[in-house]
Design an enzyme around this catalytic site. Structure first.
Site, PDB file in Angstrom:
ATOM      1  N   ASN A  83      82.014  97.996  12.751  1.00 15.82           N
ATOM      2  CA  ASN A  83      82.172  97.862  11.381  1.00 15.82           C
ATOM      3  C   ASN A  83      81.223  96.807  11.070  1.00 15.82           C
ATOM      4  O   ASN A  83      81.905  95.542  11.105  1.00 15.82           O
ATOM      5  CB  ASN A  83      83.680  97.973  11.053  1.00 15.82           C
ATOM      6  N   ARG A 111      81.231  95.405   8.396  1.00 18.80           N
ATOM      7  CA  ARG A 111      81.729  94.469   7.427  1.00 18.80           C
ATOM      8  C   ARG A 111      82.617  93.673   8.134  1.00 18.80           C
ATOM      9  O   ARG A 111      83.278  92.273   7.609  1.00 18.80           O
ATOM     10  CB  ARG A 111      82.491  95.089   6.319  1.00 18.80           C
ATOM     11  N   CYS A 112      82.816  93.634   9.458  1.00 16.99           N
ATOM     12  CA  CYS A 112      83.845  92.949  10.171  1.00 16.99           C
ATOM     13  C   CYS A 112      83.034  91.818  10.888  1.00 16.99           C
ATOM     14  O   CYS A 112      82.245  92.060  11.731  1.00 16.99           O
ATOM     15  CB  CYS A 112      84.520  93.724  11.117  1.00 16.99           C
ATOM     16  N   SER A 113      83.621  90.582  10.867  1.00 14.99           N
ATOM     17  CA  SER A 113      82.761  89.511  11.493  1.00 14.99           C
ATOM     18  C   SER A 113      82.922  89.470  12.961  1.00 14.99           C
ATOM     19  O   SER A 113      82.055  89.087  13.690  1.00 14.99           O
ATOM     20  CB  SER A 113      83.457  88.138  10.682  1.00 14.99           C
TER      21      SER A 113
END
Length: 111
Positions: A8, A10-12
């Site tokens: 994903n 958007r996931c750090s």
């Protein structure tokens, strides 16, 4: 080395895992699992290979995970396949195994 990451962007943690794989020189296959969710059988295979229960791969912070807290493995897997936001990330597979890379340092076990 080949690696597959269920990612994903958007996931750090997912971005950090992808960077670590790139630094290790892996030939990376990126699966945008929110757009192309794995089937329940594929998730079952990955979790079995990781040595964890499907519940351990459930993203409990999601509101839709609350009804699954007491569900059996089949129900958890079916819910993840139907609503992939429930899949905890990043999930990474190499020839050496599968890890849920939280924390990212777990990747070293399969590199």
């Amino acid at each position: 080395m080949k690696a597959t990451i269920y990612h994903n962007p958007r996931c750090s943690k997912s971005r950090a895992a992808l960077a670590l794989l790139a630094e290790a020189g892996a030939d990376i296959t990126i699966v945008a699992y929110l757009e192309h969710p794995p089937a329940a059988a594929e998730l079952a295979r990955l979790y079995a290979r990781a040595g964890i229960a499907p519940r351990d791969g459930l993203r409990l912070a999601e509101p839709s995970a609350k009804p699954l807290r007491d569900a059996d493995d089949a129900a958890v897997l079916a819910a993840m396949a139907a609503d992939p936001i429930l899949i905890e990330r990043p999930l990474v597979e190499t020839a050496k195994g599968v890890v849920l890379a939280r924390p990212t340092d777990r990747l070293h076990d399969i590199l």
